[in-house]
Scaffold this motif. Structure first.
Motif, PDB file in Angstrom:
ATOM      1  N   GLY A 129       9.506-101.728  56.342  1.00 35.10           N
ATOM      2  CA  GLY A 129       8.686-100.863  55.506  1.00 35.10           C
ATOM      3  C   GLY A 129       7.218-101.232  55.511  1.00 35.10           C
ATOM      4  O   GLY A 129       6.362-100.372  55.613  1.00 35.10           O
ATOM      5  N   ALA A 130       6.926-102.523  55.394  1.00 29.70           N
ATOM      6  CA  ALA A 130       5.527-102.952  55.290  1.00 29.70           C
ATOM      7  C   ALA A 130       4.762-102.612  56.559  1.00 29.70           C
ATOM      8  O   ALA A 130       5.250-102.827  57.660  1.00 29.70           O
ATOM      9  CB  ALA A 130       5.457-104.452  55.026  1.00 29.70           C
ATOM     10  N   GLN A 131       3.551-102.077  56.384  1.00 29.01           N
ATOM     11  CA  GLN A 131       2.696-101.760  57.532  1.00 29.01           C
ATOM     12  C   GLN A 131       1.498-102.699  57.595  1.00 29.01           C
ATOM     13  O   GLN A 131       0.586-102.494  58.380  1.00 29.01           O
ATOM     14  CB  GLN A 131       2.219-100.301  57.446  1.00 29.01           C
ATOM     15  N   ASP A 177       2.944-102.782  49.306  1.00 29.00           N
ATOM     16  CA  ASP A 177       3.401-101.639  48.501  1.00 29.00           C
ATOM     17  C   ASP A 177       4.563-100.900  49.144  1.00 29.00           C
ATOM     18  O   ASP A 177       5.355-100.260  48.457  1.00 29.00           O
ATOM     19  CB  ASP A 177       2.253-100.636  48.305  1.00 29.00           C
ATOM     20  N   GLU A 178       4.652-100.972  50.491  1.00 30.08           N
ATOM     21  CA  GLU A 178       5.616-100.127  51.195  1.00 30.08           C
ATOM     22  C   GLU A 178       6.919-100.837  51.559  1.00 30.08           C
ATOM     23  O   GLU A 178       7.871-100.192  51.982  1.00 30.08           O
ATOM     24  CB  GLU A 178       4.967 -99.567  52.464  1.00 30.08           C
ATOM     25  N   GLY A 179       6.934-102.155  51.432  1.00 29.74           N
ATOM     26  CA  GLY A 179       8.126-102.886  51.817  1.00 29.74           C
ATOM     27  C   GLY A 179       7.767-104.326  52.120  1.00 29.74           C
ATOM     28  O   GLY A 179       6.824-104.863  51.550  1.00 29.74           O
ATOM     29  N   TYR A 180       8.521-104.951  53.038  1.00 29.40           N
ATOM     30  CA  TYR A 180       8.162-106.323  53.403  1.00 29.40           C
ATOM     31  C   TYR A 180       8.201-106.481  54.912  1.00 29.40           C
ATOM     32  O   TYR A 180       8.637-105.590  55.655  1.00 29.40           O
ATOM     33  CB  TYR A 180       9.033-107.348  52.683  1.00 29.40           C
ATOM     34  N   LEU A 181       7.677-107.618  55.358  1.00 25.32           N
ATOM     35  CA  LEU A 181       7.697-107.918  56.779  1.00 25.32           C
ATOM     36  C   LEU A 181       8.040-109.384  56.974  1.00 25.32           C
ATOM     37  O   LEU A 181       7.833-110.212  56.075  1.00 25.32           O
ATOM     38  CB  LEU A 181       6.355-107.580  57.437  1.00 25.32           C
ATOM     39  N   LEU A 182       8.594-109.687  58.133  1.00 25.08           N
ATOM     40  CA  LEU A 182       8.890-111.067  58.508  1.00 25.08           C
ATOM     41  C   LEU A 182       8.102-111.349  59.780  1.00 25.08           C
ATOM     42  O   LEU A 182       7.973-110.474  60.647  1.00 25.08           O
ATOM     43  CB  LEU A 182      10.388-111.254  58.754  1.00 25.08           C
TER      44      LEU A 182
END
Ligand code: FE2
Length: 362
Positions: free
Chosen positions: A336-338, A309-314
């Motif tokens: 953003g992603a947590q 919901d908050e962003g993405y991650l790699l």
């Protein structure tokens, strides 16, 4: 009033017990790009053990090795191989923290004590967690020297790859013990359960595991805890428990702000990663939407992507860095992603199973 019932400033360092700290330090300097910044050993008056301190931005690793037969550290290494012994916390008040933790049910590993040299003093204590892992509690507000009293500074720079800090540390515990340790982190250290994954989230055709993510009061310390779940074949957690000899640290995730750069450097230096099939990238844009990175570049490097919901991650995972299929590393870049990459679990676990099959342990 603060809701944080056990204030922890940060993970101060992660200490490994190893057979040969000199070679471990060299490895982490030349692959992960750490600076060797401190040393204690025979030359500094440490008669029984040698330790190297490695730093990169806010990450600090310590490698300690016994210098004599019969040293208690040697017995632990004989059992587990090289392993993560200590995830140490910096706290405001060591005596208060030790007393609170032990009153809430933690077993003491070391009573509070003061270490002192010409540079000042450090108060330190230690409590036991799962397996043979401990959490040291320390405060160095009164100390100006390198790392801890007894250490001399070293200045042997590595070639940094942009690692910033510890993102999370994952523990593998025995079947049926996950909730025990989740409760322990709640009761003793005031952690909260951020997320839970059950075997429906984390399963493949063959194996499954359960996981709960615990986070400290200020959210800076995150500890997922895994246990095996029933599957048709031996899960990666069972494999770990068998080869490690019980519960222990499975992986340490190190955060970077430029994962393409970090992973390209690591690959050039010979670090091996888990791989996913090229088809993973065909469906990527549809799954995660638009991202800043070039998908072909991510595919070449084997970097995975997930969105919440908050962003993405790699993220990407190394193969085990010891002969035993135990400890490995994750490199993670948060945009953003947590969260922890749930959308990658299936592809990842299938990759791990391919490695297990090669080891004959699936
Ligand atoms: Fe992770």
């Amino acid at each position: 009033m603060s809701m944080d019932t056990f204030p922890i400033r940060r993970v101060d360092h992660v200490r490994h017990y190893v057979n040969n700290a000199r070679q471990s330090a060299f490895f982490y300097q030349h692959t992960f790009g750490f600076n060797i910044t401190g040393f204690a050993g025979l030359e500094t008056g440490s008669r029984d053990e040698a330790s190297y301190v490695l730093e990169q931005n806010d990450l600090r690793l310590v490698f300690s090795a016994p210098l004599r037969p019969g040293h208690p550290m040697a017995g632990l290494i004989a059992e587990h191989g090289d392993f993560v012994r200590d995830i140490a916390f910096e706290v405001d008040d060591v005596d208060w923290a030790f007393k609170a933790a032990t009153e809430r049910g933690a077993q003491a590993a070391q009573e509070p004590t003061t270490l002192e040299d010409d540079h000042g003093k450090v108060r330190v204590a230690s409590i036991r967690t799962y397996g043979n892992v401990v959490h040291s509690l320390l405060n160095r507000d009164q100390y100006q020297g390198p790392f801890l009293p007894g250490f001399t500074s070293r200045n042997e720079p590595g070639d940094s790859i942009g690692l910033v800090e510890v993102d999370h540390c994952v523990g593998n515990v025995e079947l049926g013990k996950m909730n025990y340790w989740v409760q322990w982190y709640q009761d003793v250290l005031g952690f909260k359960n951020l997320i839970s994954f059950d075997d429906k989230d984390i399963s493949t055709e063959y194996t499954a595991l359960m996981s709960k993510v615990m986070a400290s009061g200020n959210g800076r310390v995150k500890f997922p805890i895994n246990e095996p779940a029933d599957g048709k074949k031996k899960s990666q957690i069972d494999e770990y428990l068998e080869f490690f000899g019980g519960a222990g640290v499975q992986h340490v995730a190190m955060r970077t702000d430029d994962i393409v750069h970090t992973v390209a450097r690591l690959r050039a230096r010979g670090i091996q990663f888990l791989s996913v099939p090229r088809t993973y990238y065909d469906a990527l844009e549809e799954r995660v939407g638009e991202i800043d990175e070039d998908i072909n570049e991510l595919a070449d490097l084997g970097i995975l992507v997930d969105r919440d919901d908050e962003g993405y991650l790699l993220q990407i995972f190394t193969k085990p860095i010891t002969d035993r299929p135990t400890l490995f590393y994750e490199i993670i870049h948060r945009k953003g992603a947590q969260s922890f990459g749930k959308g990658n679990f299936k592809a990842l676990f299938e990759s791990i199973e391919r490695e297990q099959a090669l080891r004959g342990t699936l």
